[in-house]
Design a protein around this motif. Structure first.
Motif, PDB file in Angstrom:
ATOM      1  N   GLU A 178       0.795  -1.135  -0.053  1.00 42.84           N
ATOM      2  CA  GLU A 178      -0.145  -0.047   0.077  1.00 42.84           C
ATOM      3  C   GLU A 178       0.838   1.195   0.157  1.00 42.84           C
ATOM      4  N   THR A 182      -7.378  -0.060  -3.803  1.00 42.09           N
ATOM      5  CA  THR A 182      -8.775  -0.423  -3.491  1.00 42.09           C
ATOM      6  C   THR A 182      -9.371  -1.435  -4.445  1.00 42.09           C
ATOM      7  N   ASP A 183      -9.410  -1.063  -5.698  1.00 38.91           N
ATOM      8  CA  ASP A 183      -9.818  -2.054  -6.651  1.00 38.91           C
ATOM      9  C   ASP A 183      -9.061  -3.305  -7.165  1.00 38.91           C
ATOM     10  N   ARG A 223      -7.011  -4.451  -4.673  1.00 36.52           N
ATOM     11  CA  ARG A 223      -7.080  -5.466  -3.498  1.00 36.52           C
ATOM     12  C   ARG A 223      -8.538  -6.188  -3.478  1.00 36.52           C
ATOM     13  N   THR A 238     -15.896  -4.196  -8.337  1.00 36.31           N
ATOM     14  CA  THR A 238     -15.661  -2.735  -8.181  1.00 36.31           C
ATOM     15  C   THR A 238     -17.026  -2.016  -8.380  1.00 36.31           C
TER      16      THR A 238
END
Length: 171
Positions: free
Chosen positions: A83, A134-135, A137, A167
């Motif tokens: 991250e 985010t996507d 992951r 997503t």
């Protein structure tokens, strides 16, 4: 000992026939299901390690083609997920790696960067620092969950459909 990049999360293979390679992984060691994206690659999970299969689709010069010309098909890279992409890149450079290639996994997503690095491995294996935004992951977690409960059915699935599902974006 703690590694400077964390645990290896992905083994990336260059293959000449992606469908034969998926069959090998499914029918031999029983890894699957594979999520396949036409003209891109395939991903599956085995425990804490993701298997990536990449088939080169053109002859444009790249470090992928350099690897194939020198070593043939096989393990091309090991990936570390983070991250903290910029810190991972800085660590690789500080440890004597040379950046070979950089891009984004999900075009238009600011948190899906990746970069490949080399430090002269005799087998040509590079390392990849892969930002797990985010996507990405959500996609990787869904692939891992599918592998946990996989009963051998539907060994090859549509990655674009899974990405759209996790997503909430249209295909």
């Amino acid at each position: 000992m703690t590694t400077p990049f964390g645990p290896i999360r992905q083994l990336g293979y260059i293959v000449t026939d992606i469908h034969a390679a998926m069959r090998h992984w499914v029918e031999g060691p029983g890894v699957g299901p594979f999520y396949y994206l036409e003209n891109s690659g395939a991903l599956a999970q085995s425990g804490g390690v993701q298997i990536e299969l990449v088939q080169l689709r053109d002859d444009s010069p790249s470090f992928f083609h350099t690897f194939v010309g020198k070593f043939g098909e096989g393990l091309h890279h090991v990936a570390f997920w983070t991250e903290h992409f910029d810190a991972g890149v800085a660590t690789a450079l500080a440890r004597g790696y040379v950046e070979l290639h950089r891009g984004t996994s999900l075009p238009g997503k600011p948190d899906s960067r990746f970069a490949y690095f080399d430090r002269g491995a005799t087998d040509g294996t590079a390392i990849e620092i892969s930002e797990r935004g985010t996507d990405k992951r959500a996609l990787f977690d869904a692939i891992a969950r599918a592998a946990e409960d996989w009963d051998g059915t539907e060994p090859v699935r549509d990655m674009a459909a899974l990405l759209a599902e996790v997503t909430g974006t249209p295909r």
